[in-house]
Design a protein around this motif. Structure first.
Motif, PDB file in Angstrom:
ATOM      1  N   GLU A 155       0.820  -1.211   0.000  1.00 18.28           N
ATOM      2  CA  GLU A 155       0.000   0.000   0.000  1.00 18.28           C
ATOM      3  C   GLU A 155       0.858   1.266   0.000  1.00 18.28           C
ATOM      4  N   ILE A 156       1.969   1.264   0.702  1.00 15.61           N
ATOM      5  CA  ILE A 156       2.849   2.446   0.725  1.00 15.61           C
ATOM      6  C   ILE A 156       3.434   2.690  -0.662  1.00 15.61           C
ATOM      7  N   ASP A 157       3.912   1.632  -1.302  1.00 16.91           N
ATOM      8  CA  ASP A 157       4.434   1.763  -2.667  1.00 16.91           C
ATOM      9  C   ASP A 157       3.368   2.344  -3.590  1.00 16.91           C
ATOM     10  N   ARG A 158       2.159   1.854  -3.460  1.00 16.72           N
ATOM     11  CA  ARG A 158       1.065   2.325  -4.323  1.00 16.72           C
ATOM     12  C   ARG A 158       0.780   3.804  -4.096  1.00 16.72           C
ATOM     13  N   ARG A 159       0.772   4.219  -2.841  1.00 20.03           N
ATOM     14  CA  ARG A 159       0.527   5.643  -2.550  1.00 20.03           C
ATOM     15  C   ARG A 159       1.646   6.506  -3.124  1.00 20.03           C
ATOM     16  N   ILE A 160       2.876   6.039  -2.971  1.00 17.93           N
ATOM     17  CA  ILE A 160       4.023   6.785  -3.511  1.00 17.93           C
ATOM     18  C   ILE A 160       3.916   6.893  -5.033  1.00 17.93           C
ATOM     19  N   LEU A 161       3.669   5.772  -5.691  1.00 16.41           N
ATOM     20  CA  LEU A 161       3.576   5.774  -7.158  1.00 16.41           C
ATOM     21  C   LEU A 161       2.437   6.655  -7.664  1.00 16.41           C
ATOM     22  N   ASN A 162       1.284   6.551  -7.029  1.00 14.94           N
ATOM     23  CA  ASN A 162       0.154   7.379  -7.461  1.00 14.94           C
ATOM     24  C   ASN A 162       0.452   8.859  -7.262  1.00 14.94           C
ATOM     25  N   ALA A 163       1.082   9.221  -6.155  1.00 11.37           N
ATOM     26  CA  ALA A 163       1.414  10.623  -5.902  1.00 11.37           C
ATOM     27  C   ALA A 163       2.459  11.131  -6.897  1.00 11.37           C
ATOM     28  N   LEU A 164       3.494  10.336  -7.150  1.00 14.53           N
ATOM     29  CA  LEU A 164       4.541  10.764  -8.090  1.00 14.53           C
ATOM     30  C   LEU A 164       4.014  10.904  -9.510  1.00 14.53           C
ATOM     31  N   GLN A 165       3.061  10.057  -9.897  1.00 16.45           N
ATOM     32  CA  GLN A 165       2.520  10.149 -11.251  1.00 16.45           C
ATOM     33  C   GLN A 165       1.673  11.396 -11.453  1.00 16.45           C
ATOM     34  N   VAL A 166       1.161  11.951 -10.369  1.00 18.01           N
ATOM     35  CA  VAL A 166       0.414  13.206 -10.463  1.00 18.01           C
ATOM     36  C   VAL A 166       1.386  14.382 -10.486  1.00 18.01           C
ATOM     37  N   ASP A 167       2.425  14.325  -9.627  1.00 17.65           N
ATOM     38  CA  ASP A 167       3.403  15.418  -9.557  1.00 17.65           C
ATOM     39  C   ASP A 167       4.707  14.895  -8.986  1.00 17.65           C
ATOM     40  N   ALA A 168       5.678  14.683  -9.844  1.00 18.71           N
ATOM     41  CA  ALA A 168       6.969  14.140  -9.409  1.00 18.71           C
ATOM     42  C   ALA A 168       7.922  15.226  -8.909  1.00 18.71           C
ATOM     43  N   SER A 169       7.463  16.474  -8.858  1.00 23.64           N
ATOM     44  CA  SER A 169       8.351  17.557  -8.433  1.00 23.64           C
ATOM     45  C   SER A 169       8.360  17.763  -6.919  1.00 23.64           C
ATOM     46  N   HIS A 170       7.577  16.978  -6.182  1.00 22.24           N
ATOM     47  CA  HIS A 170       7.570  17.105  -4.719  1.00 22.24           C
ATOM     48  C   HIS A 170       8.952  16.803  -4.158  1.00 22.24           C
ATOM     49  N   THR A 171       9.313  17.537  -3.115  1.00 16.10           N
ATOM     50  CA  THR A 171      10.514  17.161  -2.376  1.00 16.10           C
ATOM     51  C   THR A 171      10.216  15.871  -1.634  1.00 16.10           C
ATOM     52  N   ASN A 172      11.246  15.213  -1.156  1.00 13.17           N
ATOM     53  CA  ASN A 172      11.040  13.981  -0.400  1.00 13.17           C
ATOM     54  C   ASN A 172      10.171  14.234   0.824  1.00 13.17           C
TER      55      ASN A 172
END
Length: 157
Positions: free
Chosen positions: A10-27
């Motif tokens: 589930e954590i991987d999925r949340r990370i992937l979904n968030a990055l696909q919307v906007d990969a410019s977020h800082t860590n």
């Protein structure tokens, strides 16, 4: 799930979904967004990249803003469909920057390409370079986009 798929939690999925919307977020921003600690987020993103789940991070450019106003979806049928001839054609189109996507398809044509060029003269030049001069191309059928109602790059995971 295919056996070669990377096991996502589930954590991987949340990370992937968030990055696909906007990969410019800082860590730190991404970690807060997906509700994990920054070190956990950094480690997970690195694992996803190392395992090929995240192929690369890119900027999406508005075609009209850079003069690439014509999108063509092109069907290609080859004369000879032997594996080496298909790979030869794929190699030729892979070298062409205006070809954004190339798919082997079945049934019907052998390939479908998505092409982005400035205008019709640029398309004709590309068609001459890639299709007319390639001895194994039997048929070319092009569709020209008049309006793009949806464009998405994300895969819901």
């Amino acid at each position: 799930m295919p056996s070669d798929a990377y096991p996502l939690d589930e954590i991987d999925r949340r990370i992937l979904n968030a990055l696909q919307v906007d990969a410019s977020h800082t860590n730190a921003e991404l970690a807060a967004l997906v509700h994990v600690s920054p070190p956990t987020c950094l480690r997970r993103v690195k694992q996803l990249m190392d395992n090929g789940v995240i192929e690369r991070q890119v900027a999406l450019v508005t075609p009209e803003q850079v003069g690439a106003r014509l999108t063509a979806i092109v069907e290609i049928t080859l004369d000879v469909q032997a594996a080496d001839r298909m790979e030869e054609f794929e190699h030729v189109v892979a070298l062409e920057a205006a070809v954004l996507q190339c798919y082997r398809v079945a049934p019907g044509p052998d390939f479908v390409l998505v092409v982005q060029v400035a205008d019709m003269p640029a398309y004709h030049a590309l068609a001459h370079r890639l299709f007319t001069t390639h001895s194994n191309v039997r048929n070319v059928k092009a569709y020209f986009s008049t309006f793009r109602s949806k464009f998405e790059t994300r895969i819901i995971v």
